[in-house]
Scaffold this motif. Structure first.
Motif, PDB file in Angstrom:
ATOM      1  N   PRO A  12       0.830  -1.218   0.000  1.00  0.00           N
ATOM      2  CA  PRO A  12       0.000   0.000   0.000  1.00  0.00           C
ATOM      3  C   PRO A  12       0.856   1.256   0.000  1.00  0.00           C
ATOM      4  O   PRO A  12       0.974   1.942   0.997  1.00  0.00           O
ATOM      5  CB  PRO A  12      -0.817  -0.125   1.290  1.00  0.00           C
ATOM      6  N   LEU A  13       1.475   1.543  -1.132  1.00  0.00           N
ATOM      7  CA  LEU A  13       2.429   2.644  -1.227  1.00  0.00           C
ATOM      8  C   LEU A  13       1.878   3.831  -2.002  1.00  0.00           C
ATOM      9  O   LEU A  13       2.625   4.660  -2.462  1.00  0.00           O
ATOM     10  CB  LEU A  13       3.690   2.159  -1.932  1.00  0.00           C
TER      11      LEU A  13
ATOM     12  N   LYS B 163      -5.014   7.918   4.114  1.00  0.00           N
ATOM     13  CA  LYS B 163      -3.898   7.731   5.046  1.00  0.00           C
ATOM     14  C   LYS B 163      -3.426   6.283   5.054  1.00  0.00           C
ATOM     15  O   LYS B 163      -2.240   6.019   4.972  1.00  0.00           O
ATOM     16  CB  LYS B 163      -4.326   8.132   6.453  1.00  0.00           C
ATOM     17  N   VAL B 164      -4.380   5.371   5.176  1.00  0.00           N
ATOM     18  CA  VAL B 164      -4.013   3.958   5.277  1.00  0.00           C
ATOM     19  C   VAL B 164      -3.275   3.495   4.021  1.00  0.00           C
ATOM     20  O   VAL B 164      -2.289   2.775   4.092  1.00  0.00           O
ATOM     21  CB  VAL B 164      -5.264   3.094   5.528  1.00  0.00           C
ATOM     22  N   PHE B 165      -3.745   3.957   2.849  1.00  0.00           N
ATOM     23  CA  PHE B 165      -3.150   3.494   1.601  1.00  0.00           C
ATOM     24  C   PHE B 165      -2.121   4.472   1.037  1.00  0.00           C
ATOM     25  O   PHE B 165      -1.711   4.334  -0.106  1.00  0.00           O
ATOM     26  CB  PHE B 165      -4.236   3.213   0.568  1.00  0.00           C
ATOM     27  N   ALA B 166      -1.718   5.454   1.849  1.00  0.00           N
ATOM     28  CA  ALA B 166      -0.753   6.468   1.421  1.00  0.00           C
ATOM     29  C   ALA B 166      -1.152   7.080   0.084  1.00  0.00           C
ATOM     30  O   ALA B 166      -0.325   7.328  -0.785  1.00  0.00           O
ATOM     31  CB  ALA B 166       0.656   5.877   1.334  1.00  0.00           C
TER      32      ALA B 166
ATOM     33  N   ARG C 144       9.490   7.507   0.549  1.00  0.00           N
ATOM     34  CA  ARG C 144       8.044   7.672   0.404  1.00  0.00           C
ATOM     35  C   ARG C 144       7.432   8.138   1.713  1.00  0.00           C
ATOM     36  O   ARG C 144       7.800   7.655   2.779  1.00  0.00           O
ATOM     37  CB  ARG C 144       7.413   6.326   0.032  1.00  0.00           C
ATOM     38  N   ASP C 145       6.465   9.039   1.617  1.00  0.00           N
ATOM     39  CA  ASP C 145       5.775   9.528   2.816  1.00  0.00           C
ATOM     40  C   ASP C 145       4.542   8.667   3.041  1.00  0.00           C
ATOM     41  O   ASP C 145       3.621   8.669   2.231  1.00  0.00           O
ATOM     42  CB  ASP C 145       5.347  10.986   2.629  1.00  0.00           C
ATOM     43  N   ILE C 146       4.565   7.907   4.131  1.00  0.00           N
ATOM     44  CA  ILE C 146       3.442   7.032   4.459  1.00  0.00           C
ATOM     45  C   ILE C 146       2.923   7.481   5.816  1.00  0.00           C
ATOM     46  O   ILE C 146       3.566   7.242   6.848  1.00  0.00           O
ATOM     47  CB  ILE C 146       3.893   5.559   4.547  1.00  0.00           C
TER      48      ILE C 146
END
Lengths: 335, 537
Positions: free
Chosen positions: A164-165, A280-283, B252-254
């Motif tokens: 999930p990026l 948010k969860v899956f960016a 990457r911004d997560i």
């Protein structure tokens, strides 16, 4: 055409009100932008300097005037959280949110409408109860929970879904921007590898959203179908011996679609800005999480830009729904 | 359009979309570095600028400055354990400067620049570039200027380009922080000609440098999508150190910590930054990943008691609170063991460094006795904490509230949204506050100057004022010899323990998790990742 323009003109006061209210709200809200962005190791002078640079030391009316002047030139201000012009940010993020929301909605519609019809036609049957269960589950499970659950099961445990990026795998590059929708842009240049990559990324978040959107659509389809099925013209059609599939799909459904389309519009605009948690969860680099991040940092310009964009979208969407309704229903054209 | 046409057209358009593919395939792009040459880092949020000297730059911008720009010198790298390399803040090694010499009278230092150092543009680095960059740092205002000042680097006149490859810094005063302060992320070197050419009239090219890398560091930025990712590629002509192994780094911004954890555990991410203590404790227990847990130098989590206003202007009362604190429960319940205890130390400081364990520990009898001595009647008060770090601060606050109830202190909790918290601290009216502080320059007098000094900087959250304290801090900062320094440091540490305007709780860890095949993890004062030493095997 003239009616259309009139309607657009009619929404101008609403937009003006939105501009004033968001401006006042972002200024009235507690929180000091300058202190926040001065960082943890700031001195009193550096805070004052930032405040002056942002123009926050001026009287409110002057700030408002400056804001309006910039707005007329299409300048929504600068975001301090991303360091970019708000307009650039929004233009970049809106397609991401729109693509995800549309995909979720498409998924929801393709399940909810048949389900709603089935539940209405066979009232009290197993299908009706199934519809009720799905609908209740859809509204009662919070999206961040469904999202995390799906990530846990399909990515973490089973490994079927990609990481999930966000919109694309870290090693893939985005297709050249035409519409901003990766699925469309990749298809346009025939880059099927990217297209499959983008599709794989969107499945889980779209399913999460779809599950949530399912409920209102299925409910309204069922209710509206029930109302139409009880109408006299349907009884006439049945009496005339028309095939039941023709009655349901051709006559009943078309009449029942009006409230469904209106609901669809509302669900769409709601999801577009409100799926922060899914983003948010899956960016997912969408517009909802953008606005919330900005709000937490008391970064006014993105919040104002976001509210304004959403207001304009609502206006346009309502217009579009009216037009679809007119296309669907001759009576709406005369009204 | 007729409504029947409309109804027919909609599904047709929907179906036709993926098929409408013109035969123009994109020209074969350059082969991207493979997965093994690329590092994927996930972090909570990314940079909001490319310019760490600019006003309002966020914490991750330090990483950009570290990797994409060079400084004259860097701290000497020192291995900490099998995973982490730390640094010795008292020793420097060459970066852009190949050597340097302090003047015999101690009033200046002269640097010789590397002959072969070039910017990304290909132009050789000259002393004029160094001067422009340092002038910028002391003039631009905001954090950069404050940080430069901490090392007595205050005026452009201090910086002299002697010739093309020779650069001199004139000292304003004898300050042991001047040299180390040249190695932190702020005084980095820009390609000044390119910056000025693109400045569009602005003296310090603020807008251009905010969006563009314009220097000669080990990495260039290929793509920066704020809030999404930053993609770095190696500058193959970098001369200020051994050529880094990683050709490409994707950061990457997560935002979601659960997603970050899933990514690192599944092996899709190579390194994960900013993991909440609970998740990190789990990762350590699982034992599958390499973990670096570096106690953050100079930093503590603390409870501040407002010493300028009643009721906590009463020393006995502050001591009573320090004896009543639930230290162990906080370390276990709020930080999941991720920290070094700062309680239960000897009555005099065990070592002359910061942080150092204070002599207090949870001891209800002593707390009650001091409470009685203080003469304070039972009262109600407020404790503020930052909602931004609520996963840690909330349980801390609740534990403190419970622990103080038996003393007759009723604590009302006030959780303040991130944006307002600093503003609230600056008002200096909150009776109690939970906060964290650590200076980049790891000296005890540096911490005390910012936090305990009567000049009342914004970090002196308890508004603590004591002329004796100020005298010792000032004496230690500019001490002429080691003995004077030691006496004064011991003095202010003891006074800090005695007066407890700050109750230290723990020294936090900086937690980073990485895959087993990642090596060369380097920790710096700014805490941001340094790609130059990382390896992937």
């Amino acid at each position: 055409m003239r009616g259309l323009l009139w309607r657009l003109a009619g929404s101008l006061p609403a937009l003006a009100a939105v501009i004033v209210v968001t401006f006042v709200l972002t200024r009235v809200l507690p929180g000091d932008t300058a202190t926040y962005f001065a960082g943890p190791t700031a001195s009193a002078e550096s805070i004052a300097q930032i405040r002056a640079e942002l123009g926050l030391d001026r009287p409110l009316p002057e700030q408002f005037w400056n804001y309006l002047r910039a707005l007329v030139q299409g300048d929504l201000g600068m975001s301090l959280t991303t360091g970019q012009p708000v307009l650039t940010d929004i233009l970049q993020r809106l397609p991401a949110s729109a693509e995800l929301t549309l995909a979720g909605l498409l998924l929801a519609v393709s399940i909810a409408i048949p389900l709603g019809i089935l539940a209405a036609v066979k009232q009290g049957s197993l299908a009706d109860h199934a519809c009720r269960v799905v609908v209740t589950a859809g509204v009662s499970l919070p999206v961040f929970f469904t999202g995390l659950l799906l990530v846990y099961v399909f990515y973490f445990v089973l490994g079927w879904a990609p990481a999930p990026l966000g919109r694309l795998d870290a090693f893939a590059s985005a297709p050249p921007t035409v519409t901003g929708f990766y699925l469309v842009d990749a298809a346009l240049i025939g880059d099927w590898e990217t297209w499959r990559g983008a599709l794989a990324q969107i499945v889980l978040p779209a399913a999460t959203l779809g599950l949530f959107a399912l409920a209102p659509i299925a409910r309204i389809t069922r209710a509206s179908m029930l109302a139409v099925l009880g109408a006299e013209f349907i009884r006439t059609a049945r009496a005339s011996g028309l095939a039941s599939s023709t009655i349901i799909l051709t006559y009943a459904l078309r009449n029942a679609l009006l409230p469904v389309v209106t609901t669809l519009g509302m669900v769409f605009s709601f999801l577009l800005g409100a799926n922060v948690l899914v983003e948010k969860v899956f960016a997912w680099p969408g517009i909802g999480s953008y606005a919330v991040e900005a709000l937490i940092a008391s970064d006014g310009a993105p919040v104002q830009g976001f509210v304004l964009t959403m207001a304009i979208l609502y206006v346009l969407l309502n217009l579009a729904i009216d037009m679809v309704n007119r296309a669907l229903d001759p009576r709406a054209r005369r009204a | 359009m007729d409504r029947r046409d409309f109804l027919k057209a909609v599904p047709a358009a929907a179906l036709g979309m993926p098929l409408a593919a013109p035969a123009v395939k994109q020209a074969a792009a350059q082969r991207a570095p493979t997965r093994s040459e690329t590092l994927l880092l996930v972090q909570e949020y990314g940079p909001n600028s490319m310019d760490m000297q600019g006003i309002g730059a966020s914490q991750p911008v330090n990483g950009v400055a570290q990797n994409c720009y060079d400084r004259l010198v860097r701290f000497k790298r020192m291995p900490v354990d099998g995973v982490t390399t730390g640094f010795d803040i008292t020793q420097l090694e060459p970066e852009l400067a190949e050597s340097w010499q302090e003047a015999s009278d101690g009033t200046s230092v002269t640097f010789k620049l590397r002959a072969d150092a070039r910017f990304h543009s290909g132009r050789p680095v000259s002393a004029r570039d160094v001067k422009w960059s340092l002038d910028r740092a002391v003039s631009i205002g905001g954090f950069a200027t404050t940080q430069m000042r901490a090392g007595s680097l205050e005026k452009p006149e201090q910086f002299v380009a002697v010739d093309d490859k020779t650069f001199r810094v004139d000292f304003l005063r004898r300050d042991k922080l001047t040299m180390p302060n040249l190695a932190v992320t702020i005084p980095f070197v820009f390609d000044s000609e390119k910056a000025i050419a693109n400045a569009g009239g602005d003296v310090w090219a603020k807008d251009y440098l905010k969006n563009n890398i314009c220097g000669g560091g080990a990495y260039k930025v290929d793509a920066w999508r704020p809030g999404t990712e930053t993609v770095y590629s190696r500058f193959d002509d970098w001369k200020s150190g051994p050529l880094p192994q990683l050709r490409r780094v994707i950061a990457r911004d997560i935002a979601s910590p659960s997603t970050r954890r899933a990514l690192i555990e599944r092996g899709d991410a190579d390194i994960s930054y900013q993991i909440p203590p609970k998740d990190f404790a789990d990762l350590v227990a699982a034992g599958k990943l390499k973990v670096s847990a570096m106690p953050v130098p100079n930093a503590i989590w603390y409870l501040a008691l407002n010493s300028a206003l009643p009721p906590f202007n009463n020393v006995k009362l502050r001591q009573a609170v320090a004896w009543a604190m639930p230290y162990e429960q906080i370390l276990q319940g709020a930080l999941f063991g991720r920290g070094v205890p700062m309680w239960g130390g000897p009555a005099t400081p065990a070592r002359l460094s910061w942080p150092v364990p204070f002599p207090y520990a949870a001891n209800m009898e002593r707390a009650r006795a001091l409470m009685a001595e203080s003469g304070a009647a039972p009262f109600s008060t407020t404790l503020i904490y930052d909602a931004g770090g609520a996963t840690i601060t909330e349980p801390m606050a609740v534990l403190i509230k419970e622990a103080l109830a038996p003393l007759g202190i009723t604590v009302e909790l006030n959780k303040i949204p991130g944006a307002n918290f600093r503003g609230e601290l600056n008002k200096k009216t909150a009776p109690m506050a939970i906060n964290r502080f650590g200076g980049w320059l790891d000296w005890p007098d540096y911490f005390f100057f910012w936090n305990y000094h009567g000049n009342n900087s914004i970090f002196n959250i308890p508004s603590y004022q004591n002329p004796v304290m100020d005298r010792m801090i000032d004496a230690a900062r500019f001490a002429p010899d080691a003995a004077t320094y030691a006496t004064n440091v011991r003095g202010f540490l003891e006074l800090g323990m005695q007066d407890v305007p700050f109750i230290p709780i723990v020294q936090p860890f900086h937690d980073v998790a990485m895959q087993q095949n990642i090596g060369g993890y380097q920790f710096w004062p700014s805490r941001e990742p340094d790609f130059r030493y990382l390896t992937k095997g």
